[in-house]
Design a protein around this motif. Structure first.
Motif, PDB file in Angstrom:
ATOM      1  N   GLY A  32      -5.506  16.507 -25.317  1.00 40.51           N
ATOM      2  CA  GLY A  32      -6.492  16.958 -24.350  1.00 40.51           C
ATOM      3  C   GLY A  32      -6.539  15.679 -23.171  1.00 40.51           C
ATOM      4  N   ALA A  33      -6.712  14.561 -23.442  1.00 43.24           N
ATOM      5  CA  ALA A  33      -6.647  13.366 -22.487  1.00 43.24           C
ATOM      6  C   ALA A  33      -5.441  13.389 -21.688  1.00 43.24           C
ATOM      7  N   ALA A  34      -4.435  13.407 -22.536  1.00 45.81           N
ATOM      8  CA  ALA A  34      -3.030  13.706 -21.862  1.00 45.81           C
ATOM      9  C   ALA A  34      -2.972  14.779 -20.786  1.00 45.81           C
ATOM     10  N   ALA A  35      -3.531  15.959 -21.041  1.00 47.46           N
ATOM     11  CA  ALA A  35      -3.466  16.951 -20.186  1.00 47.46           C
ATOM     12  C   ALA A  35      -4.261  16.683 -19.004  1.00 47.46           C
ATOM     13  N   LEU A  36      -5.613  16.040 -19.086  1.00 48.85           N
ATOM     14  CA  LEU A  36      -6.203  15.571 -17.928  1.00 48.85           C
ATOM     15  C   LEU A  36      -5.371  14.608 -17.026  1.00 48.85           C
ATOM     16  N   ILE A  37      -4.615  13.702 -17.791  1.00 44.59           N
ATOM     17  CA  ILE A  37      -3.808  12.615 -16.953  1.00 44.59           C
ATOM     18  C   ILE A  37      -2.896  13.493 -16.213  1.00 44.59           C
ATOM     19  N   GLY A  38      -2.136  14.502 -16.854  1.00 44.17           N
ATOM     20  CA  GLY A  38      -1.075  15.229 -15.964  1.00 44.17           C
ATOM     21  C   GLY A  38      -1.824  15.998 -15.030  1.00 44.17           C
ATOM     22  N   ILE A  39      -2.969  16.488 -14.893  1.00 47.47           N
ATOM     23  CA  ILE A  39      -3.539  17.184 -13.879  1.00 47.47           C
ATOM     24  C   ILE A  39      -3.846  16.126 -12.784  1.00 47.47           C
ATOM     25  N   ALA A  40      -4.252  14.817 -13.166  1.00 42.09           N
ATOM     26  CA  ALA A  40      -4.777  13.854 -12.359  1.00 42.09           C
ATOM     27  C   ALA A  40      -3.186  13.322 -11.530  1.00 42.09           C
ATOM     28  N   SER A  67       0.884  -1.269   0.110  1.00 48.31           N
ATOM     29  CA  SER A  67       0.020   0.028  -0.027  1.00 48.31           C
ATOM     30  C   SER A  67       0.798   1.335   0.067  1.00 48.31           C
ATOM     31  N   LEU A  68       2.164   1.212   0.520  1.00 49.12           N
ATOM     32  CA  LEU A  68       2.818   2.450   0.364  1.00 49.12           C
ATOM     33  C   LEU A  68       3.692   2.462  -0.665  1.00 49.12           C
ATOM     34  N   ARG A  69       4.148   1.520  -1.162  1.00 52.34           N
ATOM     35  CA  ARG A  69       4.993   1.552  -2.436  1.00 52.34           C
ATOM     36  C   ARG A  69       4.144   1.389  -3.893  1.00 52.34           C
ATOM     37  N   LEU A  70       2.881   1.133  -3.949  1.00 53.02           N
ATOM     38  CA  LEU A  70       2.155   1.187  -5.173  1.00 53.02           C
ATOM     39  C   LEU A  70       2.038   2.679  -5.459  1.00 53.02           C
ATOM     40  N   PRO A  71       1.662   3.562  -4.906  1.00 53.97           N
ATOM     41  CA  PRO A  71       1.493   5.061  -5.252  1.00 53.97           C
ATOM     42  C   PRO A  71       2.809   5.553  -5.992  1.00 53.97           C
ATOM     43  N   GLN A  72       4.002   5.101  -5.449  1.00 58.51           N
ATOM     44  CA  GLN A  72       5.333   5.413  -5.880  1.00 58.51           C
ATOM     45  C   GLN A  72       5.548   4.865  -7.487  1.00 58.51           C
ATOM     46  N   LEU A  73       5.138   3.676  -7.580  1.00 59.19           N
ATOM     47  CA  LEU A  73       5.233   2.992  -8.585  1.00 59.19           C
ATOM     48  C   LEU A  73       4.098   3.676  -9.547  1.00 59.19           C
ATOM     49  N   ILE A  74       3.141   3.997  -9.243  1.00 62.17           N
ATOM     50  CA  ILE A  74       1.949   4.558 -10.382  1.00 62.17           C
ATOM     51  C   ILE A  74       2.440   6.134 -10.612  1.00 62.17           C
ATOM     52  N   SER A  75       3.064   6.629  -9.773  1.00 64.04           N
ATOM     53  CA  SER A  75       3.730   7.938 -10.211  1.00 64.04           C
ATOM     54  C   SER A  75       4.947   8.023 -11.057  1.00 64.04           C
ATOM     55  N   GLN A  76       5.686   7.007 -10.708  1.00 67.28           N
ATOM     56  CA  GLN A  76       6.924   7.062 -11.522  1.00 67.28           C
ATOM     57  C   GLN A  76       6.782   6.433 -12.908  1.00 67.28           C
ATOM     58  N   PHE A  77       5.775   5.598 -13.182  1.00 64.78           N
ATOM     59  CA  PHE A  77       5.882   4.772 -14.537  1.00 64.78           C
ATOM     60  C   PHE A  77       4.519   5.342 -15.208  1.00 64.78           C
ATOM     61  N   LEU A  78       3.634   6.359 -14.825  1.00 61.54           N
ATOM     62  CA  LEU A  78       2.365   6.792 -15.271  1.00 61.54           C
ATOM     63  C   LEU A  78       2.947   7.430 -16.874  1.00 61.54           C
ATOM     64  N   PRO A  79       4.267   8.292 -16.787  1.00 60.30           N
ATOM     65  CA  PRO A  79       4.353   8.982 -18.032  1.00 60.30           C
ATOM     66  C   PRO A  79       4.707   7.571 -18.941  1.00 60.30           C
ATOM     67  N   PHE A  80       5.396   6.840 -18.690  1.00 60.84           N
ATOM     68  CA  PHE A  80       5.995   5.576 -19.614  1.00 60.84           C
ATOM     69  C   PHE A  80       4.651   4.997 -20.197  1.00 60.84           C
ATOM     70  N   SER A  81       3.655   4.705 -19.311  1.00 55.72           N
ATOM     71  CA  SER A  81       2.273   4.041 -19.810  1.00 55.72           C
ATOM     72  C   SER A  81       1.639   5.241 -20.732  1.00 55.72           C
ATOM     73  N   VAL A  82       1.884   6.389 -20.569  1.00 51.57           N
ATOM     74  CA  VAL A  82       1.210   7.015 -21.469  1.00 51.57           C
ATOM     75  C   VAL A  82       1.916   7.249 -22.777  1.00 51.57           C
TER      76      VAL A  82
END
Length: 364
Positions: free
Chosen positions: A111-119, A60-75
């Protein structure tokens, strides 16, 4: 001259893009979380009292870090697959033949990527900073049980009170108190001559006063140290100074980091590395907006030319080159080699120009 094409086409492209980004993010995070948990599970379970609940707590503590780190790669990967699919099915050819420009084809994705960036930015500010602080505190005690209310703001604090130097391992806020573990006080006279050293297991600020616990006082002539269970301590240093000095950019929000930089600058301490991290808190999520532009090279071109795979490779190379350049510039900014603003925004601005140049050169 409209930015977006028809509403139906905008919804179609945006939905296709977001579904693929989410699919890549879930897949990447699940694989990386599994590998990370396998590498850390031995350390966690080796502590007496830790079991499967401790493993779940780590996830639960590590998962948010991985999401934040690899979200741009996923995009980036989601953009490549979306545009390559549209190109493979000749949907891009149909849109271009109907009079839609290349920028209008990319507009729904941008536009969708901008919403992802704000989130992404909101997620970092509300979830990631707190989970990172708690995970660092837990790792610091080798995954031993620790009070959930004790969340350190950083470590290795040095503060000057006139000629006196104050040192502590970290600053902890717990139950309305400010605690400085491994406290050291170096008292000096004019000419920087050391007159007395006072150490304590911890210094506690409560009800407007400081109290030292487990005190040892060393004189200047090598005399045996005197010990006291507790001792009052008076200082002109405000409590906010200790929190500002101990700030870790990864564990505090944008507003908290900006206030800490202001406090440190007023006290004459260097803040260039913190300023680079402050700017990067915005430029990091902004990278999601660049990914459709960098991957646009695989959206256009005739499919039967047989160069679609080459275009996908070029788009992927541009995207990964951006991440390398961004990390390099951030490191240079933290070392003080380049100005903080340039360290955070040089890579986004450079690759924005590269993406626009490629798009205009090939399609517009």
């Amino acid at each position: 001259m409209r930015l977006f094409p028809s509403l139906t086409l905008t919804r179609y492209l945006g939905q296709m893009f977001i579904v693929r980004v989410l699919a890549f993010m879930i897949g990447l995070v699940m694989i990386l979380q599994t590998l990370d948990l396998l590498s850390e599970s031995d350390k966690i379970l080796s502590v007496q009292g830790n079991g499967y609940p401790a493993l779940l707590h780590y996830v639960s503590l590590r998962l948010p870090q991985l999401i934040s780190q690899f979200l741009p790669f996923s995009v980036l990967l989601g953009t490549l697959v979306t545009l390559a699919t549209l190109n493979q099915n000749s949907e891009v050819v149909v849109m271009r033949a109907s009079g839609i420009s290349a920028h209008q084809v990319l507009a729904p994705l941008l536009g969708a990527a901008a919403l992802i960036g704000i989130a992404h930015f909101t997620f970092n500010e509300t979830v990631v900073v707190r989970s990172t602080a708690e995970l660092q505190a837990w790792e610091r005690v080798d995954y031993a049980p620790r009070s959930e209310e004790e969340l350190p703001e950083g470590q290795d604090i040095w503060v000057a009170d006139g000629a006196t130097i104050i040192h502590a391992r970290e600053a902890i806020q717990s139950k309305g108190q400010l605690i400085l573990p491994d406290f050291e006080l170096y008292e000096r006279q004019e000419g920087n001559r050391l007159t007395q050293i006072t150490t304590a297991e911890r210094a506690v600020y409560s009800d407007g006063a400081w109290t030292l616990h487990g005190v040892r006082v060393y004189g200047p002539n090598g005399a045996p140290a005197t010990t006291q269970p507790t001792m009052a301590w008076n200082t002109n240093v405000q409590t906010d100074r200790f929190m500002a000095v101990s700030v870790d950019p990864a564990t505090v929000s944008y507003s908290r980091l900006r206030q800490a930089i202001r406090d440190l600058a007023e006290s004459g301490r260097p803040v260039e590395s913190l300023e680079a991290s402050l700017y990067h808190k915005i430029s990091g999520p902004f990278s999601s907006v660049l990914m459709p532009l960098l991957a646009a090279v695989c959206a256009f071109g005739v499919v039967r030319s047989g160069k679609l795979f080459v275009r996908i490779v070029i788009g992927m190379a541009l995207g990964f080159s951006y991440f390398v350049a961004d990390n390099f510039m951030l490191a240079m900014g933290q070392f003080g080699t380049v100005p903080p603003f340039l360290a955070a925004w040089a890579a986004p601005l450079l690759f924005f120009c590269i993406g626009e140049s490629v798009l205009f050169r090939t399609e517009e």
